[in-house]
Design a protein around this motif. Sequence first.
Motif, short mmCIF file in Angstrom:
data_model
loop_
_atom_site.label_atom_id
_atom_site.label_comp_id
_atom_site.label_asym_id
_atom_site.label_seq_id
_atom_site.Cartn_x
_atom_site.Cartn_y
_atom_site.Cartn_z
N ILE A 294 0.84 -1.22 0.00
CA ILE A 294 0.00 0.00 0.00
C ILE A 294 0.87 1.25 0.00
O ILE A 294 0.64 2.19 -0.79
N GLY A 295 1.88 1.29 0.88
CA GLY A 295 2.74 2.47 0.98
C GLY A 295 3.48 2.76 -0.32
O GLY A 295 3.58 3.92 -0.75
N LEU A 296 3.99 1.72 -0.97
CA LEU A 296 4.74 1.91 -2.22
C LEU A 296 3.84 2.39 -3.35
O LEU A 296 4.24 3.25 -4.14
N ILE A 297 2.65 1.85 -3.44
CA ILE A 297 1.71 2.31 -4.47
C ILE A 297 1.33 3.77 -4.23
O ILE A 297 1.23 4.58 -5.18
N LEU A 298 1.13 4.14 -2.98
CA LEU A 298 0.81 5.53 -2.65
C LEU A 298 1.96 6.46 -3.02
O LEU A 298 1.75 7.54 -3.58
N PHE A 299 3.21 6.04 -2.74
CA PHE A 299 4.39 6.83 -3.13
C PHE A 299 4.40 7.04 -4.65
O PHE A 299 4.68 8.13 -5.14
N ALA A 300 4.11 5.98 -5.40
CA ALA A 300 4.20 6.02 -6.86
C ALA A 300 3.26 7.07 -7.46
O ALA A 300 3.60 7.72 -8.46
N PHE A 301 2.09 7.24 -6.83
CA PHE A 301 1.08 8.15 -7.40
C PHE A 301 0.93 9.45 -6.61
O PHE A 301 0.00 10.23 -6.86
N ILE A 313 3.96 6.93 6.71
CA ILE A 313 3.43 6.18 7.87
C ILE A 313 3.03 4.75 7.50
O ILE A 313 3.53 3.79 8.11
N PRO A 314 2.14 4.54 6.49
CA PRO A 314 1.81 3.14 6.17
C PRO A 314 3.02 2.35 5.66
O PRO A 314 3.15 1.16 5.95
N TYR A 315 3.89 3.02 4.90
CA TYR A 315 5.06 2.31 4.39
C TYR A 315 5.95 1.83 5.54
O TYR A 315 6.36 0.65 5.57
#
Length: 411
Positions: A294-301, A313-315
């Motif tokens: 979840i954290g990595l996908i959020l970083f990507a976008f 935080i989630p990452y």
Amino acid sequence: MASSRKAAVGFIFITLLIDIMGWGLIIPVMPALISELKGIPVNEASPYGAWLVAAYAITQFFFGPIIGNLSDKYGRRPVLLASLFAFAIDYVFMALAPTYGLLFFGRIISGITGASVTTAAAYIADISTKENRAKNFGMIGAAFGIGFMAGPALGGLLAGFGLRAPFYAAAVLCLLNAVYGYFVLPESLSVENRRHFHWKKINPFGGFAFLKRHPKIIGLAACYFLLYLGAQSVMANWSYFTMYQFGWKEKMVGISLGVVGLVVGIVQAGLTRIVNPRLGNEKSVYLGLSLYVIGLILFAFAADTWMMMVFIIPYCMGGLAGPALQSTLTTHVAPNEQGALQGSLSSLMSITTIFGPIIMNNLFEYFTTDKAPFHFAGMPFILGAFLMLLALFVVRRVFQKEKASIVNRQS
């Protein structure tokens, strides 16, 4: 003797802290420094930065056993002090390096001198008793945590005085520690306990031989490898991505990495102790890997700076997976093979540090230039998320097979 040992433990703590801080100090300035030396934009500097990380990691991988064996022959004190003095000189060399080639050479020397971490750990083992061994080794983890948090933050602030300032600061810290150690650090390895230096005993690939002898842990070890390979999408690429995508300066990069270090420390020291006893190792691994994805996908976008800071935080909470996975691995080998297990895991992590940055940073560079079919700076994070997802699939299969095996034995 007690006060001497206390001073020695304090010195080793400071040595490790400076080692990690010195590495962290220069992270925020590397993108701009490479861009300046090569005359290229920061996204194109990313692969060159990856080769610097790989050079440091690969020399540590090969020289760690050599430095450790030298300390077994000549004692811990001369090896530690020589490494610190060499570290100080090398940081000055890199501060003055006028070309990328000389900077690269400097990172190779850093990798050799930085291999003294194994000697520092051996020193702790020499002077520890059964009662305080865990406490003393806990200081090693604390030094890594504090160093990773303080190093980049301080490096980002020092960058205000110039891109070379963090190198000079690291050199001063190493030199002061070496001088301090010269006066307070006693030798921990008595002459009768020393052994001859044998090249045959130096095998950086020994950890892989251990895994070959224990096929039942291959699946868990593969998960461990995939986890840390995926994490390189952040560890190796953070500075380049944030500078390119959001126009961050060195100070902001340093602050953000300091926040990462702080949150990781909270997760490792606090949250893990609460979550793991309640969920157990298996569910903690599932939860941690899911949070990493979840954290990595959020970083990507992520589209703005505040998003990157929130998504930390989630990452970082994904850090629940590592200790649970490592704990699971320890239950699969005999008590007298725990050291060999940790050595094999360390070897796996070294391989991810060598190849991970090269993969992730070249992917970032490719998808931020005209060579790619479409522009997407977050592609390394997507690859990282895929690797974490693959790790989740692998470890789930391992746990399912183990449960099925237990049921078959009982029936």
